[in-house]
Design a protein around this motif. Structure first.
Motif, short mmCIF file in Angstrom:
data_model
loop_
_atom_site.label_atom_id
_atom_site.label_comp_id
_atom_site.label_asym_id
_atom_site.label_seq_id
_atom_site.Cartn_x
_atom_site.Cartn_y
_atom_site.Cartn_z
N ALA A 156 8.36 3.29 7.87
CA ALA A 156 8.90 3.54 8.49
C ALA A 156 9.85 2.42 9.01
CB ALA A 156 8.48 4.16 10.03
N HIS A 157 9.94 1.22 9.37
CA HIS A 157 11.03 0.47 10.45
C HIS A 157 11.30 -0.69 8.97
CE1 HIS A 157 10.36 2.74 14.12
NE2 HIS A 157 9.40 2.20 13.86
N THR A 158 10.99 -0.84 8.06
CA THR A 158 11.90 -1.74 7.17
C THR A 158 12.01 -0.59 5.66
OG1 THR A 158 9.39 -2.24 5.55
CG2 THR A 158 9.82 -2.94 7.95
N ALA A 159 12.54 -0.90 5.10
CA ALA A 159 13.05 -1.51 3.50
C ALA A 159 11.41 -2.74 1.98
CB ALA A 159 14.49 -1.38 3.06
N LEU A 160 10.72 -2.81 2.97
CA LEU A 160 10.20 -3.60 2.28
C LEU A 160 9.42 -2.65 0.74
CD1 LEU A 160 8.06 -5.32 4.44
CD2 LEU A 160 9.60 -6.56 3.39
N PRO A 161 9.90 -2.97 -0.45
CA PRO A 161 8.84 -2.46 -1.38
C PRO A 161 7.38 -2.09 -0.83
CG PRO A 161 9.76 -4.59 -2.78
CD PRO A 161 10.40 -3.92 -1.08
N MET A 162 6.67 -0.74 -1.64
CA MET A 162 5.61 -0.60 -1.61
C MET A 162 4.31 -1.46 -1.89
SD MET A 162 6.02 2.44 0.56
CE MET A 162 7.25 3.41 0.50
N THR A 163 4.76 -2.27 -3.04
CA THR A 163 3.77 -3.00 -3.52
C THR A 163 3.77 -4.21 -1.54
OG1 THR A 163 4.66 -2.94 -5.49
CG2 THR A 163 3.06 -5.26 -4.95
N GLY A 170 -2.43 -5.06 4.98
CA GLY A 170 -4.06 -5.82 4.49
C GLY A 170 -4.80 -4.84 3.35
N PHE A 171 -4.47 -3.52 2.79
CA PHE A 171 -4.86 -3.12 1.03
C PHE A 171 -5.24 -4.41 0.46
CE2 PHE A 171 -3.27 -0.12 3.93
CZ PHE A 171 -3.98 1.40 4.11
N ALA A 172 -6.62 -3.74 -0.37
CA ALA A 172 -7.10 -5.20 -1.14
C ALA A 172 -6.11 -4.51 -2.45
CB ALA A 172 -8.13 -4.45 -1.61
N SER A 173 -5.54 -3.65 -2.49
CA SER A 173 -4.56 -3.16 -3.95
C SER A 173 -3.83 -2.18 -3.48
CB SER A 173 -5.53 -2.88 -5.03
OG SER A 173 -6.18 -1.43 -4.60
N LEU A 174 -2.49 -2.21 -4.79
CA LEU A 174 -1.11 -0.81 -4.17
C LEU A 174 -1.60 0.95 -4.15
CD1 LEU A 174 0.91 0.18 -3.86
CD2 LEU A 174 1.96 -0.38 -5.89
N ARG A 175 -2.97 0.41 -5.55
CA ARG A 175 -3.57 1.70 -5.83
C ARG A 175 -4.50 2.28 -4.52
NH1 ARG A 175 -8.19 2.88 -10.35
NH2 ARG A 175 -8.45 4.96 -9.90
N ARG A 176 -5.42 1.39 -3.32
CA ARG A 176 -6.03 1.66 -2.37
C ARG A 176 -5.19 2.03 -1.72
NH1 ARG A 176 -9.94 4.31 -1.05
NH2 ARG A 176 -10.99 3.83 1.17
N PHE A 177 -3.54 1.42 -0.97
CA PHE A 177 -2.95 1.61 -0.29
C PHE A 177 -2.41 3.33 -0.83
CE2 PHE A 177 1.61 1.92 0.12
CZ PHE A 177 1.65 1.41 1.58
N ASN A 178 -1.79 3.31 -1.60
CA ASN A 178 -1.58 5.51 -1.91
C ASN A 178 -2.77 6.11 -1.64
OD1 ASN A 178 0.84 3.93 -3.04
ND2 ASN A 178 0.77 3.59 -4.98
N THR A 190 5.71 6.81 -0.66
CA THR A 190 7.29 7.03 -0.91
C THR A 190 7.43 8.24 -0.52
OG1 THR A 190 6.95 5.99 -2.94
CG2 THR A 190 8.62 7.57 -3.11
N GLU A 191 6.83 9.37 -0.28
CA GLU A 191 7.27 10.89 0.41
C GLU A 191 7.55 10.47 1.70
OE1 GLU A 191 5.49 13.63 -3.38
OE2 GLU A 191 4.50 13.10 -1.65
N LEU A 192 6.56 10.30 2.18
CA LEU A 192 6.53 9.69 3.33
C LEU A 192 8.03 8.88 4.24
CD1 LEU A 192 2.71 8.78 4.86
CD2 LEU A 192 4.07 10.84 5.63
#
Length: 201
Positions: A156-163, A170-178, A190-192
């Motif tokens: 919500a508050h940054t333009a950082l890439p999702m990775t 603190g997620f172990a991987s991008l896949r787990r995060f998604n 990305t939709e959020l």
């Protein structure tokens, strides 16, 4: 099917919490969360959406407890933004210390409940029992909720890439995060980012 909530939360009875949420009283923000049985969503006491009928709600002591019961976070009041101020704070030093360690990433990556408990000077089973008693969720469930909360703040508050967000939260991987974000909110990260109000600096 949603798990039942406790009749009282941090010493507050149903009528007190119900009056507080109808008044949107900011003094209670972070002390409990409102779960709506008809929508499957949980909110903060200060949520600005139309208040649901009293017969359709229940209360939980933490965001983790509401999520453990199967409720999804509200996209309007942003439960991850609620202050963490349980009424027993300062009287349960073991849980308080464990929560601070979780906030600092003690259960991210390879961290275990056993290691966390050792740092707090208690056994893992005892620590889990204390968390169930005071938080309404296990240390692992609390850590997962905190990771999601950190991620949603950055979405919500940054333009950082999702990775980068996945790693920083603190997620172990991008896949787990998604996977976790989609399970919690019913939308991808990305939709959020597209639907939530931003304050990108």
């Amino acid at each position: 099917m949603h798990a039942p909530a406790s009749p009282t939360v941090h010493g507050l009875d149903f009528d007190t919490m119900n009056a507080a949420r109808l008044a949107r009283d900011p003094a209670y923000d972070g002390m409990f969360f409102i779960a709506v049985k008809t929508t499957g969503i949980y909110c903060r006491p200060v949520c600005r959406v139309r208040p649901p009928l009293t017969r359709n709600i229940s209360f939980f002591p933490s965001a983790a407890a509401a999520e453990r019961a199967g409720y999804r976070p509200c996209l309007k009041c942003r439960p991850e933004s609620a202050p963490f101020c349980p009424a027993w704070n300062g009287t349960r030093t073991t849980v308080e210390r464990a929560l601070k360690l979780i906030d600092s990433g003690a259960l991210d990556g390879e961290g275990t409940v056993e290691q966390l408990a050792m740092r707090c000077g208690v056994g893992a089973r005892h620590l889990t029992r204390l968390f169930r008693q005071h938080i309404g969720a296990s240390p692992i469930e609390v850590a997962q909720t905190r990771r999601v909360q950190r991620a949603m703040q950055m979405i919500a508050h940054t333009a950082l890439p999702m990775t980068e967000i996945a790693h920083a939260a603190g997620f172990a991987s991008l896949r787990r995060f998604n996977e976790v974000i989609a399970a919690r909110y019913g939308r991808s990260p990305t939709e959020l980012r597209k639907v939530r109000p931003h304050n990108v600096t």
